[in-house]
Design a protein around this motif. Structure first.
Motif, PDB file in Angstrom:
ATOM      1  N   THR A  90       0.818  -1.217   0.000  1.00 38.67           N
ATOM      2  CA  THR A  90       0.000   0.000   0.000  1.00 38.67           C
ATOM      3  C   THR A  90       0.851   1.267   0.000  1.00 38.67           C
ATOM      4  N   SER A  91       2.164   1.134   0.065  1.00 44.22           N
ATOM      5  CA  SER A  91       3.058   2.291   0.116  1.00 44.22           C
ATOM      6  C   SER A  91       3.152   2.955  -1.261  1.00 44.22           C
ATOM      7  N   PRO A  92       3.281   4.312  -1.303  1.00 39.87           N
ATOM      8  CA  PRO A  92       3.453   4.984  -2.596  1.00 39.87           C
ATOM      9  C   PRO A  92       4.824   4.698  -3.221  1.00 39.87           C
ATOM     10  N   ASP A  93       5.758   4.212  -2.439  1.00 45.50           N
ATOM     11  CA  ASP A  93       7.082   3.883  -2.945  1.00 45.50           C
ATOM     12  C   ASP A  93       7.159   2.469  -3.516  1.00 45.50           C
ATOM     13  N   TYR A  94       6.026   1.835  -3.681  1.00 47.88           N
ATOM     14  CA  TYR A  94       6.013   0.446  -4.136  1.00 47.88           C
ATOM     15  C   TYR A  94       6.622   0.301  -5.528  1.00 47.88           C
ATOM     16  N   GLN A  95       6.384   1.250  -6.410  1.00 46.31           N
ATOM     17  CA  GLN A  95       6.935   1.160  -7.765  1.00 46.31           C
ATOM     18  C   GLN A  95       8.468   1.217  -7.729  1.00 46.31           C
ATOM     19  N   VAL A  96       8.997   2.034  -6.833  1.00 46.86           N
ATOM     20  CA  VAL A  96      10.462   2.130  -6.710  1.00 46.86           C
ATOM     21  C   VAL A  96      11.010   0.808  -6.174  1.00 46.86           C
ATOM     22  N   ILE A  97      10.355   0.294  -5.180  1.00 48.13           N
ATOM     23  CA  ILE A  97      10.800  -0.974  -4.598  1.00 48.13           C
ATOM     24  C   ILE A  97      10.674  -2.093  -5.626  1.00 48.13           C
ATOM     25  N   ASN A  98       9.632  -2.006  -6.454  1.00 46.23           N
ATOM     26  CA  ASN A  98       9.402  -3.027  -7.473  1.00 46.23           C
ATOM     27  C   ASN A  98      10.541  -3.057  -8.490  1.00 46.23           C
ATOM     28  N   HIS A  99      11.103  -1.902  -8.822  1.00 49.48           N
ATOM     29  CA  HIS A  99      12.177  -1.834  -9.807  1.00 49.48           C
ATOM     30  C   HIS A  99      13.571  -1.793  -9.167  1.00 49.48           C
ATOM     31  N   LEU A 100      13.641  -2.063  -7.871  1.00 47.99           N
ATOM     32  CA  LEU A 100      14.911  -1.992  -7.164  1.00 47.99           C
ATOM     33  C   LEU A 100      15.916  -3.011  -7.686  1.00 47.99           C
ATOM     34  N   ASP A 101      15.454  -4.178  -8.041  1.00 46.50           N
ATOM     35  CA  ASP A 101      16.385  -5.178  -8.546  1.00 46.50           C
ATOM     36  C   ASP A 101      16.993  -4.755  -9.878  1.00 46.50           C
ATOM     37  N   GLU A 102      16.208  -4.065 -10.707  1.00 42.09           N
ATOM     38  CA  GLU A 102      16.749  -3.563 -11.974  1.00 42.09           C
ATOM     39  C   GLU A 102      17.784  -2.459 -11.723  1.00 42.09           C
ATOM     40  N   LEU A 103      17.501  -1.615 -10.743  1.00 49.06           N
ATOM     41  CA  LEU A 103      18.450  -0.543 -10.420  1.00 49.06           C
ATOM     42  C   LEU A 103      19.765  -1.109  -9.891  1.00 49.06           C
ATOM     43  N   LEU A 104      19.685  -2.108  -9.040  1.00 49.72           N
ATOM     44  CA  LEU A 104      20.895  -2.728  -8.508  1.00 49.72           C
ATOM     45  C   LEU A 104      21.678  -3.436  -9.601  1.00 49.72           C
ATOM     46  N   ALA A 105      20.992  -4.089 -10.515  1.00 48.94           N
ATOM     47  CA  ALA A 105      21.674  -4.791 -11.607  1.00 48.94           C
ATOM     48  C   ALA A 105      22.364  -3.807 -12.535  1.00 48.94           C
ATOM     49  N   SER A 106      21.732  -2.679 -12.808  1.00 51.30           N
ATOM     50  CA  SER A 106      22.364  -1.695 -13.687  1.00 51.30           C
ATOM     51  C   SER A 106      23.566  -1.044 -13.024  1.00 51.30           C
ATOM     52  N   GLU A 107      23.510  -0.886 -11.708  1.00 45.59           N
ATOM     53  CA  GLU A 107      24.636  -0.289 -11.000  1.00 45.59           C
ATOM     54  C   GLU A 107      25.814  -1.239 -10.938  1.00 45.59           C
ATOM     55  N   GLU A 108      25.549  -2.538 -10.836  1.00 41.54           N
ATOM     56  CA  GLU A 108      26.625  -3.524 -10.785  1.00 41.54           C
ATOM     57  C   GLU A 108      27.380  -3.595 -12.118  1.00 41.54           C
ATOM     58  N   THR A 109      26.694  -3.314 -13.214  1.00 40.21           N
ATOM     59  CA  THR A 109      27.335  -3.406 -14.531  1.00 40.21           C
ATOM     60  C   THR A 109      27.791  -2.053 -15.049  1.00 40.21           C
ATOM     61  N   SER A 110      27.780  -1.066 -14.218  1.00 39.18           N
ATOM     62  CA  SER A 110      28.180   0.267 -14.653  1.00 39.18           C
ATOM     63  C   SER A 110      29.663   0.302 -14.970  1.00 39.18           C
ATOM     64  N   ILE A 111      29.988   0.940 -16.060  1.00 41.49           N
ATOM     65  CA  ILE A 111      31.411   1.035 -16.447  1.00 41.49           C
ATOM     66  C   ILE A 111      32.173   2.003 -15.570  1.00 41.49           C
ATOM     67  N   TRP A 112      31.471   2.887 -14.876  1.00 40.84           N
ATOM     68  CA  TRP A 112      32.117   3.866 -14.020  1.00 40.84           C
ATOM     69  C   TRP A 112      32.650   3.236 -12.743  1.00 40.84           C
ATOM     70  N   LEU A 113      32.096   2.044 -12.382  1.00 36.44           N
ATOM     71  CA  LEU A 113      32.538   1.423 -11.138  1.00 36.44           C
ATOM     72  C   LEU A 113      33.713   0.485 -11.350  1.00 36.44           C
ATOM     73  N   GLU A 114      34.062   0.207 -12.600  1.00 36.59           N
ATOM     74  CA  GLU A 114      35.167  -0.726 -12.857  1.00 36.59           C
ATOM     75  C   GLU A 114      36.504  -0.056 -12.543  1.00 36.59           C
ATOM     76  N   LYS A 115      37.422  -0.799 -12.038  1.00 39.00           N
ATOM     77  CA  LYS A 115      38.741  -0.257 -11.678  1.00 39.00           C
ATOM     78  C   LYS A 115      39.758  -0.623 -12.682  1.00 39.00           C
TER      79      LYS A 115
END
Length: 115
Positions: A90-115
């Motif tokens: 019932t939270s208004p942040d449900y859509q953000v939480i729903n796409h949280l796994d996509e956000l985490l996956a995109s951050e893990e593959t970011s080229i800016w985080l590679e050393k």
């Protein structure tokens, strides 16, 4: 005590005939036991206990499901995971939480985080 009376008793006991047991006594006793009408459990009695157990189980399940359907809010409040799940859905942040796994996956593959 009068020993004369006891002497008479022992004299009478000495004259008594000793009991004799038939040589086939044990066989006759066992035959008499076998001839007695022994009650055998019938198939109907076996089914009676099985059906009685099944009927009692069904009654318990019906009562338990009736209680659960009658008071679903109380059952949900009893389980903290269910309460949390209802709050999140019932939270208004449900859509953000729903796409949280996509956000985490995109951050893990970011080229800016590679050393």
């Amino acid at each position: 005590m009068n020993t004369d009376e006891q002497d008479d008793l022992w004299r009478l006991l000495g004259e008594a005939k000793a009991p004799s047991v038939s040589p086939f006594f044990s066989r006759n006793v066992l035959r008499a036991i076998r001839e007695e009408n022994q009650e055998k459990p019938s198939l109907l009695a076996w089914f009676h206990w099985r059906w009685l157990t099944l009927a009692a189980s069904v009654c318990v399940l019906v009562v338990a499901s009736g209680v659960a359907l009658h008071h679903p809010a109380q059952l949900a409040q009893a389980d903290p995971v269910m309460v949390l799940a209802q709050q999140v859905s019932t939270s208004p942040d449900y859509q953000v939480i729903n796409h949280l796994d996509e956000l985490l996956a995109s951050e893990e593959t970011s080229i800016w985080l590679e050393k």
